[in-house]
Write a protein that holds these residues in place. Structure first.
Motif, PDB file in Angstrom:
ATOM      1  N   ASP B  47       0.837  -1.204   0.000  1.00  0.00           N
ATOM      2  CA  ASP B  47       0.000   0.000   0.000  1.00  0.00           C
ATOM      3  C   ASP B  47       0.874   1.257   0.000  1.00  0.00           C
ATOM      4  O   ASP B  47       0.617   2.202  -0.752  1.00  0.00           O
ATOM      5  CB  ASP B  47      -0.906  -0.043   1.245  1.00  0.00           C
ATOM      6  CG  ASP B  47      -1.899   1.104   1.295  1.00  0.00           C
ATOM      7  OD1 ASP B  47      -2.505   1.389   0.249  1.00  0.00           O
ATOM      8  OD2 ASP B  47      -2.071   1.712   2.370  1.00  0.00           O
ATOM      9  N   ASN B  50       2.224   1.812  -3.376  1.00  0.00           N
ATOM     10  CA  ASN B  50       1.186   2.374  -4.256  1.00  0.00           C
ATOM     11  C   ASN B  50       0.982   3.863  -3.986  1.00  0.00           C
ATOM     12  O   ASN B  50       0.863   4.653  -4.922  1.00  0.00           O
ATOM     13  CB  ASN B  50      -0.156   1.674  -4.000  1.00  0.00           C
ATOM     14  CG  ASN B  50      -0.176   0.274  -4.538  1.00  0.00           C
ATOM     15  OD1 ASN B  50       0.629  -0.075  -5.406  1.00  0.00           O
ATOM     16  ND2 ASN B  50      -1.081  -0.554  -4.034  1.00  0.00           N
ATOM     17  N   GLU B  53       3.789   5.797  -5.511  1.00  0.00           N
ATOM     18  CA  GLU B  53       3.687   5.846  -6.979  1.00  0.00           C
ATOM     19  C   GLU B  53       2.627   6.846  -7.426  1.00  0.00           C
ATOM     20  O   GLU B  53       2.847   7.638  -8.331  1.00  0.00           O
ATOM     21  CB  GLU B  53       3.295   4.462  -7.520  1.00  0.00           C
ATOM     22  CG  GLU B  53       4.495   3.607  -7.851  1.00  0.00           C
ATOM     23  CD  GLU B  53       4.079   2.199  -8.247  1.00  0.00           C
ATOM     24  OE1 GLU B  53       2.974   2.021  -8.780  1.00  0.00           O
ATOM     25  OE2 GLU B  53       4.875   1.283  -7.968  1.00  0.00           O
ATOM     26  N   ILE B  54       1.475   6.780  -6.790  1.00  0.00           N
ATOM     27  CA  ILE B  54       0.381   7.695  -7.133  1.00  0.00           C
ATOM     28  C   ILE B  54       0.793   9.140  -6.839  1.00  0.00           C
ATOM     29  O   ILE B  54       0.532  10.042  -7.633  1.00  0.00           O
ATOM     30  CB  ILE B  54      -0.916   7.328  -6.354  1.00  0.00           C
ATOM     31  CG1 ILE B  54      -1.437   5.948  -6.777  1.00  0.00           C
ATOM     32  CG2 ILE B  54      -1.990   8.390  -6.493  1.00  0.00           C
ATOM     33  CD1 ILE B  54      -2.080   5.877  -8.149  1.00  0.00           C
ATOM     34  N   HIS B  55       1.479   9.316  -5.721  1.00  0.00           N
ATOM     35  CA  HIS B  55       1.940  10.660  -5.349  1.00  0.00           C
ATOM     36  C   HIS B  55       2.858  11.222  -6.435  1.00  0.00           C
ATOM     37  O   HIS B  55       2.714  12.379  -6.849  1.00  0.00           O
ATOM     38  CB  HIS B  55       2.660  10.591  -4.000  1.00  0.00           C
ATOM     39  CG  HIS B  55       3.261  11.900  -3.586  1.00  0.00           C
ATOM     40  ND1 HIS B  55       2.506  12.918  -3.052  1.00  0.00           N
ATOM     41  CD2 HIS B  55       4.537  12.369  -3.651  1.00  0.00           C
ATOM     42  CE1 HIS B  55       3.290  13.955  -2.793  1.00  0.00           C
ATOM     43  NE2 HIS B  55       4.529  13.639  -3.151  1.00  0.00           N
TER      44      HIS B  55
END
Lengths: 345, 118
Positions: B47, B50, B53-55
């Motif tokens: 998590d 993830n 990465e999204i940030h």
């Protein structure tokens, strides 16, 4: 090379009509992300009105720019949503193995008020009973949906957790509604929860007392009946694709009646009839197809209560009373509730 | 508290998990089986990855678009024609060229495939 007028119009149409419809992001989003979207929405709103008469915008630059921006934003938001859902599902699969006593122990503090000295007031039995039921219904629904291949292990638990977050005004300050699938699952879960609660309190008066005790004892608690009376909770069911959400019900009705029913709701003629205490014949007739095991008298009574709730709404009371909730729950036959739960699952 | 429990508690606060799960894990952690705790650590580490990465992706979009949106808002506020804003025109032209190149590459790939098959 510049696009022709027709092409330009097409680009303008594909640009976001309402940028506020961009996908939701988790509360963990970076602090710059939300303001950037708000700023872009503001700019797009200010600029789009002048687009049609703008003879200089040969490249359809503004719609093209915003389309590119919102496409990228939506891609990342969708990816984030998907990953969060997967994480919640995996965690749901782990937590699902906990028995309901442990779940009650973990959740009860949030449903308990504190006295003026900060000591936790022991909640009445109904609170722990309801939490135990809520947990076991969630785990059973998860397993059933897993068995019928509607969802993988833990997914249902994960989505229910996310629904709970959306109902919390602190975690959902933008009052984001539930998605189409979330609403269907909420209806499926709600129907099962009601059956289980009726099993625990089969007497109507006991059921009503249980609701009263639950609401009074959780008044000062972080979570309680008051959670369902917020603007955030009301907004949960304002979005989604209603035809898809109610397809499990509408598909039971013949096409002619379905057409009349949709027209009646679209013109709000049914709503205004119900508010004044009139029960449209079509609603009595079609409700028989949705609730075949519920008597006509009970269905009529149910529609009357819905009418009362709709008129109360105009007077500012947006949540049904405990008496109305009890009457609704006991008006519908358990077999029908079970069928509804399966249809929405 | 064993090391796994303290790792879980550290990761939990910043995780993407629903609040109800955070509450349950926090309150039930000492009673969980070792296997359950280990599984949770794996999930929470993935998590975090993830989230990072999204940030990064969000920040890339932020850096790419923020100056242009600001510039456009400035145009609006000063009554200038935003469609003539050089930053926006450059962006759109660049985007169109990129798309054209992508379409050409796709056509070439298709052609190559056809020739290879024949």
């Amino acid at each position: 090379m510049t696009p022709k007028d027709g092409e330009k119009k097409e680009i303008a149409q594909t640009a976001p009509a309402n940028p506020t419809e961009t996908k939701e992001t988790s509360n963990k989003s970076d602090s710059k992300w939300g303001p950037l979207k708000t700023k872009a929405e503001k700019a797009w709103k200010a600029l789009k009105e002048g687009l049609n008469g703008n003879v200089f915008d040969k490249l359809a630059a503004i719609p093209n720019f915003f389309k590119a921006f919102f496409d990228e934003v939506n891609t990342v938001d969708t990816e984030e949503e998907k990953k969060n859902k997967e994480t919640a599902a995996k965690t749901g699969a782990v937590l699902k193995n906990l028995d309901s006593d442990s779940a009650v122990k973990a959740l009860a503090p949030s449903f308990s008020a504190k006295d003026k000295d900060g000591n936790v007031i022991e909640p009445p039995a109904v609170v722990n009973d309801s939490l135990g039921i809520a947990w076991s219904v969630a785990t059973t629904l998860d397993t059933d949906r897993q068995k019928s291949k509607k969802a993988t292990d833990g997914t249902t638990m994960g989505v229910l957790g996310q629904i709970a977050d959306k109902a919390d005004p602190k975690k959902n300050p933008d009052k984001k509604p539930l998605s189409t699938d979330e609403q269907k699952l909420a209806f499926s879960y709600g129907s099962r929860f009601v059956i289980a609660l009726k099993d625990k309190y089969p007497d109507k008066a006991d059921f009503k007392k249980a609701l009263d005790d639950f609401s009074s004892s959780t008044e000062g608690a972080p979570i309680g009946f008051h959670t369902f009376q917020t603007e955030t909770f009301k907004g949960l069911f304002s979005g989604g694709d209603k035809l898809k959400i109610f397809d499990p019900i509408l598909s039971k009705i013949g096409w002619l009646d379905k057409g009349k029913l949709l027209a009646g709701f679209a013109t709000k003629s049914f709503t205004s009839d119900l508010k004044t205490g009139k029960i449209p014949d079509l609603l009595v007739k079609t409700s028989a197809e949705i609730l075949p095991n519920t008597s006509e008298a009970n269905r009529t009574n149910l529609l009357k209560i819905i009418g009362q709730i709709l008129s109360q709404k105009e007077l500012g009371s947006t949540f049904p009373t405990n008496e109305q909730l009890t009457n609704i729950v006991f008006a519908v036959d358990n077999k029908d509730l079970r069928k509804l739960s399966n249809a929405f699952a | 508290m064993n090391p796994i429990e303290s790792i879980i508690l550290d990761l939990l606060e910043t995780s993407s998990l629903p609040g109800i799960y955070k509450l349950m894990i926090k309150n039930l952690l000492p009673e969980m089986y070792r296997e359950q705790q280990e599984e949770l650590v794996k999930i929470l580490f993935a998590d975090q990855k993830n989230i990072e990465e999204i940030h990064k992706k969000k920040m890339a979009i932020y850096r790419k678009y923020e100056p242009m949106i600001d510039s456009m808002l400035e145009s609006v506020e000063s009554g200038k024609d935003a469609s003539l804003n050089p930053m926006i025109l450059n962006f759109v032209k660049g985007n169109q060229e990129k798309k054209r190149a992508e379409t050409t590459n796709l056509k070439l790939d298709t052609l190559k495939n056809i020739l290879t098959v024949k």
